[in-house]
Design an enzyme around this catalytic site. Structure first.
Site, PDB file in Angstrom:
ATOM      1  N   HIS A  85      -5.727  -6.176   2.446  1.00 16.32           N
ATOM      2  CA  HIS A  85      -4.841  -5.044   2.709  1.00 16.32           C
ATOM      3  C   HIS A  85      -4.472  -5.017   4.189  1.00 16.32           C
ATOM      4  O   HIS A  85      -5.344  -4.897   5.044  1.00 16.32           O
ATOM      5  CB  HIS A  85      -5.532  -3.734   2.330  1.00 16.32           C
ATOM      6  CG  HIS A  85      -5.821  -3.602   0.869  1.00 16.32           C
ATOM      7  ND1 HIS A  85      -5.327  -2.569   0.105  1.00 16.32           N
ATOM      8  CD2 HIS A  85      -6.553  -4.372   0.024  1.00 16.32           C
ATOM      9  CE1 HIS A  85      -5.738  -2.706  -1.151  1.00 16.32           C
ATOM     10  NE2 HIS A  85      -6.491  -3.794  -1.217  1.00 16.32           N
TER      11      HIS A  85
ATOM     12  N   GLN B 253      -4.915  -0.496  -5.212  1.00 15.33           N
ATOM     13  CA  GLN B 253      -5.408  -1.633  -5.983  1.00 15.33           C
ATOM     14  C   GLN B 253      -6.105  -1.223  -7.270  1.00 15.33           C
ATOM     15  O   GLN B 253      -5.970  -1.895  -8.299  1.00 15.33           O
ATOM     16  CB  GLN B 253      -6.343  -2.483  -5.122  1.00 15.33           C
ATOM     17  CG  GLN B 253      -6.751  -3.793  -5.798  1.00 15.33           C
ATOM     18  CD  GLN B 253      -7.508  -4.712  -4.871  1.00 15.33           C
ATOM     19  OE1 GLN B 253      -7.216  -4.796  -3.677  1.00 15.33           O
ATOM     20  NE2 GLN B 253      -8.485  -5.426  -5.405  1.00 15.33           N
TER      21      GLN B 253
ATOM     22  N   CYS C 220       0.842  -1.189   0.000  1.00 18.00           N
ATOM     23  CA  CYS C 220       0.000   0.000   0.000  1.00 18.00           C
ATOM     24  C   CYS C 220       0.886   1.251   0.000  1.00 18.00           C
ATOM     25  O   CYS C 220       1.786   1.379   0.834  1.00 18.00           O
ATOM     26  CB  CYS C 220      -0.896  -0.020   1.241  1.00 18.00           C
ATOM     27  SG  CYS C 220      -1.693   1.552   1.615  1.00 18.00           S
ATOM     28  N   GLU C 221       0.623   2.154  -0.933  1.00 16.40           N
ATOM     29  CA  GLU C 221       1.472   3.348  -1.025  1.00 16.40           C
ATOM     30  C   GLU C 221       1.205   4.347   0.091  1.00 16.40           C
ATOM     31  O   GLU C 221       1.973   5.293   0.280  1.00 16.40           O
ATOM     32  CB  GLU C 221       1.305   4.024  -2.383  1.00 16.40           C
ATOM     33  CG  GLU C 221      -0.022   4.701  -2.616  1.00 16.40           C
ATOM     34  CD  GLU C 221      -0.106   5.367  -3.984  1.00 16.40           C
ATOM     35  OE1 GLU C 221      -0.771   6.402  -4.074  1.00 16.40           O
ATOM     36  OE2 GLU C 221       0.487   4.868  -4.947  1.00 16.40           O
ATOM     37  N   HIS C 222       0.123   4.155   0.843  1.00 15.86           N
ATOM     38  CA  HIS C 222      -0.203   5.094   1.915  1.00 15.86           C
ATOM     39  C   HIS C 222       0.481   4.736   3.238  1.00 15.86           C
ATOM     40  O   HIS C 222       0.768   5.629   4.040  1.00 15.86           O
ATOM     41  CB  HIS C 222      -1.718   5.132   2.126  1.00 15.86           C
ATOM     42  CG  HIS C 222      -2.474   5.574   0.908  1.00 15.86           C
ATOM     43  ND1 HIS C 222      -3.472   4.824   0.341  1.00 15.86           N
ATOM     44  CD2 HIS C 222      -2.338   6.675   0.147  1.00 15.86           C
ATOM     45  CE1 HIS C 222      -3.939   5.456  -0.727  1.00 15.86           C
ATOM     46  NE2 HIS C 222      -3.271   6.578  -0.863  1.00 15.86           N
ATOM     47  N   HIS C 223       0.711   3.443   3.459  1.00 16.70           N
ATOM     48  CA  HIS C 223       1.315   3.037   4.735  1.00 16.70           C
ATOM     49  C   HIS C 223       2.498   2.078   4.570  1.00 16.70           C
ATOM     50  O   HIS C 223       3.111   1.680   5.553  1.00 16.70           O
ATOM     51  CB  HIS C 223       0.259   2.376   5.632  1.00 16.70           C
ATOM     52  CG  HIS C 223      -0.868   3.294   6.002  1.00 16.70           C
ATOM     53  ND1 HIS C 223      -2.065   3.328   5.322  1.00 16.70           N
ATOM     54  CD2 HIS C 223      -0.968   4.225   6.976  1.00 16.70           C
ATOM     55  CE1 HIS C 223      -2.868   4.231   5.865  1.00 16.70           C
ATOM     56  NE2 HIS C 223      -2.224   4.800   6.863  1.00 16.70           N
TER      57      HIS C 223
ATOM     58  N   CYS D 203      -3.099  -2.658   5.666  1.00 13.51           N
ATOM     59  CA  CYS D 203      -3.399  -1.347   6.245  1.00 13.51           C
ATOM     60  C   CYS D 203      -4.826  -1.304   6.793  1.00 13.51           C
ATOM     61  O   CYS D 203      -5.155  -0.440   7.608  1.00 13.51           O
ATOM     62  CB  CYS D 203      -3.192  -0.234   5.219  1.00 13.51           C
ATOM     63  SG  CYS D 203      -4.025  -0.499   3.657  1.00 13.51           S
TER      64      CYS D 203
END
Length: 229
Positions: A190, A162, A121-124, A192
Protein backbone atom coordinates in the site's frame (compact mmCIF):
# COMPACT_ATOMS: atom_id res chain seq x y z
CA UNK A 1 -22.32 30.56 24.03
CA UNK A 2 -22.47 27.03 25.45
CA UNK A 3 -24.34 25.89 22.39
CA UNK A 4 -21.67 27.27 20.10
CA UNK A 5 -18.99 25.59 22.18
CA UNK A 6 -20.79 22.26 22.07
CA UNK A 7 -21.22 22.46 18.31
CA UNK A 8 -17.53 23.23 17.90
CA UNK A 9 -16.54 20.28 20.06
CA UNK A 10 -18.77 17.90 18.10
CA UNK A 11 -17.39 19.11 14.80
CA UNK A 12 -13.84 18.74 16.08
CA UNK A 13 -14.52 15.20 17.33
CA UNK A 14 -16.08 14.18 14.03
CA UNK A 15 -13.07 15.54 12.14
CA UNK A 16 -10.70 13.53 14.33
CA UNK A 17 -12.76 10.35 13.90
CA UNK A 18 -12.83 10.68 10.11
CA UNK A 19 -9.07 11.21 10.02
CA UNK A 20 -8.42 8.25 12.31
CA UNK A 21 -10.62 5.96 10.23
CA UNK A 22 -8.70 6.94 7.11
CA UNK A 23 -5.29 6.46 8.67
CA UNK A 24 -6.26 3.12 10.22
CA UNK A 25 -7.69 1.88 6.90
CA UNK A 26 -11.02 0.79 8.32
CA UNK A 27 -13.99 0.17 6.06
CA UNK A 28 -17.69 0.54 6.59
CA UNK A 29 -19.34 -2.11 4.40
CA UNK A 30 -18.77 -5.05 2.07
CA UNK A 31 -20.37 -3.12 -0.77
CA UNK A 32 -18.42 -0.23 -2.26
CA UNK A 33 -20.11 2.96 -0.91
CA UNK A 34 -22.00 4.44 -3.86
CA UNK A 35 -24.69 7.11 -4.14
CA UNK A 36 -28.02 6.11 -5.66
CA UNK A 37 -27.48 8.58 -8.50
CA UNK A 38 -23.94 7.36 -9.23
CA UNK A 39 -24.73 6.68 -12.89
CA UNK A 40 -27.07 9.55 -13.63
CA UNK A 41 -24.27 11.20 -15.63
CA UNK A 42 -22.74 9.59 -18.69
CA UNK A 43 -19.00 9.00 -18.85
CA UNK A 44 -18.29 11.96 -21.13
CA UNK A 45 -19.90 14.40 -18.70
CA UNK A 46 -18.06 12.84 -15.76
CA UNK A 47 -14.73 13.25 -17.56
CA UNK A 48 -15.56 16.84 -18.47
CA UNK A 49 -16.32 17.72 -14.84
CA UNK A 50 -13.32 15.84 -13.42
CA UNK A 51 -11.06 17.62 -15.89
CA UNK A 52 -12.44 20.98 -14.77
CA UNK A 53 -12.08 20.24 -11.06
CA UNK A 54 -8.67 18.63 -11.33
CA UNK A 55 -7.44 21.64 -13.27
CA UNK A 56 -8.62 23.77 -10.34
CA UNK A 57 -6.78 21.54 -7.86
CA UNK A 58 -3.55 21.90 -9.84
CA UNK A 59 -4.00 25.66 -9.99
CA UNK A 60 -4.54 25.80 -6.21
CA UNK A 61 -1.23 23.96 -5.76
CA UNK A 62 0.46 26.65 -7.84
CA UNK A 63 1.23 24.59 -10.94
CA UNK A 64 1.54 26.38 -14.28
CA UNK A 65 -0.93 24.71 -16.60
CA UNK A 66 0.40 26.72 -19.53
CA UNK A 67 3.48 24.48 -19.41
CA UNK A 68 3.52 21.92 -22.25
CA UNK A 69 4.06 19.05 -19.81
CA UNK A 70 1.12 19.96 -17.58
CA UNK A 71 -1.55 21.47 -19.78
CA UNK A 72 -2.97 18.08 -20.82
CA UNK A 73 -2.81 16.55 -17.36
CA UNK A 74 -6.38 17.37 -16.19
CA UNK A 75 -7.84 15.70 -19.27
CA UNK A 76 -5.54 12.69 -18.95
CA UNK A 77 -6.43 12.25 -15.28
CA UNK A 78 -10.18 12.49 -16.02
CA UNK A 79 -9.95 9.86 -18.75
CA UNK A 80 -7.80 7.61 -16.56
CA UNK A 81 -10.23 7.82 -13.64
CA UNK A 82 -13.33 6.91 -15.66
CA UNK A 83 -12.03 4.49 -18.31
CA UNK A 84 -9.16 2.83 -16.47
CA UNK A 85 -8.30 2.87 -12.76
CA UNK A 86 -11.88 3.33 -11.47
CA UNK A 87 -13.77 1.62 -14.29
CA UNK A 88 -14.79 -1.14 -11.86
CA UNK A 89 -17.29 1.23 -10.26
CA UNK A 90 -19.58 0.92 -13.27
CA UNK A 91 -21.61 -2.33 -13.47
CA UNK A 92 -21.58 -2.16 -17.26
CA UNK A 93 -17.88 -3.09 -17.08
CA UNK A 94 -18.51 -6.23 -15.04
CA UNK A 95 -17.12 -9.25 -16.92
CA UNK A 96 -19.70 -11.62 -18.36
CA UNK A 97 -19.21 -15.14 -17.04
CA UNK A 98 -20.09 -18.29 -18.97
CA UNK A 99 -20.02 -21.65 -17.22
CA UNK A 100 -19.16 -24.90 -18.94
CA UNK A 101 -19.89 -28.49 -18.04
CA UNK A 102 -17.05 -30.15 -16.16
CA UNK A 103 -16.69 -32.84 -18.83
CA UNK A 104 -13.34 -34.03 -17.51
CA UNK A 105 -14.94 -34.73 -14.10
CA UNK A 106 -12.08 -32.85 -12.46
CA UNK A 107 -12.97 -32.84 -8.76
CA UNK A 108 -9.81 -31.36 -7.24
CA UNK A 109 -9.12 -27.71 -6.55
CA UNK A 110 -8.16 -25.42 -9.38
CA UNK A 111 -5.74 -22.67 -8.39
CA UNK A 112 -5.02 -19.50 -10.35
CA UNK A 113 -2.06 -17.85 -8.64
CA UNK A 114 -0.12 -14.61 -9.03
CA UNK A 115 -2.94 -12.58 -10.59
CA UNK A 116 -1.75 -8.97 -10.75
CA UNK A 117 -3.69 -6.57 -8.55
CA UNK A 118 -3.64 -2.83 -9.18
CA UNK A 119 -6.07 -0.84 -7.07
CA UNK A 120 -6.27 2.43 -5.15
CA UNK A 121 -6.70 3.05 -1.44
CA UNK A 122 -10.06 4.72 -0.87
CA UNK A 123 -8.67 6.76 2.02
CA UNK A 124 -5.86 8.54 0.16
CA UNK A 125 -6.35 7.59 -3.52
CA UNK A 126 -2.85 6.16 -3.87
CA UNK A 127 -1.97 2.74 -5.34
CA UNK A 128 -2.38 -0.69 -3.84
CA UNK A 129 -0.47 -3.32 -5.82
CA UNK A 130 0.32 -6.98 -5.40
CA UNK A 131 -0.89 -10.45 -6.25
CA UNK A 132 -4.17 -12.33 -5.83
CA UNK A 133 -4.47 -16.10 -5.65
CA UNK A 134 -7.86 -17.71 -6.18
CA UNK A 135 -9.06 -21.31 -6.10
CA UNK A 136 -12.26 -23.26 -6.39
CA UNK A 137 -13.55 -26.81 -6.41
CA UNK A 138 -16.04 -27.47 -9.19
CA UNK A 139 -19.65 -28.19 -8.32
CA UNK A 140 -20.15 -29.57 -11.82
CA UNK A 141 -19.37 -26.38 -13.71
CA UNK A 142 -16.09 -24.72 -14.72
CA UNK A 143 -15.17 -21.22 -15.82
CA UNK A 144 -12.69 -19.94 -18.40
CA UNK A 145 -9.38 -19.22 -16.69
CA UNK A 146 -9.14 -15.64 -17.97
CA UNK A 147 -12.47 -14.85 -16.29
CA UNK A 148 -10.84 -15.41 -12.89
CA UNK A 149 -8.32 -12.70 -13.74
CA UNK A 150 -11.05 -10.39 -15.04
CA UNK A 151 -13.15 -10.76 -11.89
CA UNK A 152 -10.14 -9.76 -9.79
CA UNK A 153 -9.41 -6.84 -12.10
CA UNK A 154 -13.02 -5.60 -12.07
CA UNK A 155 -13.25 -5.31 -8.29
CA UNK A 156 -9.71 -3.93 -8.01
CA UNK A 157 -10.50 -1.06 -10.39
CA UNK A 158 -12.29 1.07 -7.82
CA UNK A 159 -11.31 2.89 -4.61
CA UNK A 160 -10.74 -0.03 -2.27
CA UNK A 161 -9.83 -1.44 1.10
CA UNK A 162 -8.01 -4.76 0.79
CA UNK A 163 -10.35 -6.63 3.14
CA UNK A 164 -13.38 -5.55 1.10
CA UNK A 165 -11.65 -6.39 -2.18
CA UNK A 166 -10.92 -9.92 -0.92
CA UNK A 167 -14.53 -10.54 0.12
CA UNK A 168 -16.00 -9.00 -3.03
CA UNK A 169 -13.91 -11.28 -5.24
CA UNK A 170 -14.85 -14.32 -3.15
CA UNK A 171 -18.57 -13.50 -3.20
CA UNK A 172 -18.52 -13.01 -6.96
CA UNK A 173 -16.70 -16.32 -7.47
CA UNK A 174 -19.24 -18.14 -5.29
CA UNK A 175 -22.13 -16.68 -7.25
CA UNK A 176 -20.53 -17.18 -10.68
CA UNK A 177 -19.35 -20.74 -10.00
CA UNK A 178 -22.44 -21.78 -8.04
CA UNK A 179 -20.35 -23.18 -5.21
CA UNK A 180 -19.26 -22.24 -1.70
CA UNK A 181 -15.90 -23.94 -2.26
CA UNK A 182 -13.76 -20.92 -3.11
CA UNK A 183 -10.64 -19.36 -1.63
CA UNK A 184 -8.99 -15.98 -2.16
CA UNK A 185 -5.66 -14.71 -0.84
CA UNK A 186 -4.30 -11.25 -1.63
CA UNK A 187 -0.77 -10.13 -0.78
CA UNK A 188 -0.37 -6.44 -1.52
CA UNK A 189 1.63 -3.33 -0.77
CA UNK A 190 0.00 0.00 0.00
CA UNK A 191 1.51 3.28 -1.10
CA UNK A 192 -0.46 5.03 1.65
CA UNK A 193 1.80 3.11 4.05
CA UNK A 194 4.98 3.30 1.97
CA UNK A 195 4.99 6.89 0.72
CA UNK A 196 3.22 8.74 3.56
CA UNK A 197 2.38 8.31 7.22
CA UNK A 198 4.64 5.62 8.67
CA UNK A 199 6.60 5.36 5.37
CA UNK A 200 7.34 1.67 5.77
CA UNK A 201 8.46 0.31 2.40
CA UNK A 202 9.19 -3.21 3.64
CA UNK A 203 5.76 -4.40 4.75
CA UNK A 204 2.91 -6.01 2.86
CA UNK A 205 -0.67 -6.88 3.77
CA UNK A 206 -2.15 -10.37 3.39
CA UNK A 207 -5.91 -10.98 3.47
CA UNK A 208 -7.75 -14.24 2.92
CA UNK A 209 -11.20 -15.74 2.44
CA UNK A 210 -11.94 -19.46 2.79
CA UNK A 211 -15.35 -20.81 1.90
CA UNK A 212 -16.91 -24.26 1.99
CA UNK A 213 -14.35 -27.07 1.83
CA UNK A 214 -11.51 -24.57 2.07
CA UNK A 215 -12.42 -24.03 5.71
CA UNK A 216 -11.25 -27.61 6.34
CA UNK A 217 -7.65 -27.59 7.54
CA UNK A 218 -6.38 -30.19 5.08
CA UNK A 219 -7.86 -28.39 2.06
CA UNK A 220 -6.64 -25.00 3.27
CA UNK A 221 -3.12 -26.37 3.77
CA UNK A 222 -3.11 -27.86 0.27
CA UNK A 223 -4.14 -24.49 -1.22
CA UNK A 224 -1.52 -22.57 0.74
CA UNK A 225 1.16 -25.12 -0.19
CA UNK A 226 0.59 -24.28 -3.86
CA UNK A 227 1.25 -20.65 -2.97
CA UNK A 228 4.38 -21.45 -0.98
CA UNK A 229 2.75 -19.95 2.10
Amino acid sequence: MKQNGTSSNIQSTETVEVEEIGNDHLFSSIETPMRKDAFAMDDDLKMELIEKHFRHIMEIMGLDLADDSLKGTPKRVAKMFITEVFSGLDPKNKPAVTLFENKYKYDQMLVEKDISVFSNCEHHFVPIYGKAHVAYISSGKVIGLSKLNRIVEYFAKRPQVQERLTVQIANELKQALQTEDVAVVIDAQHMCVQSRGIRDSGSSTVTAFYGGKFQEEITKKEFLSYLGM
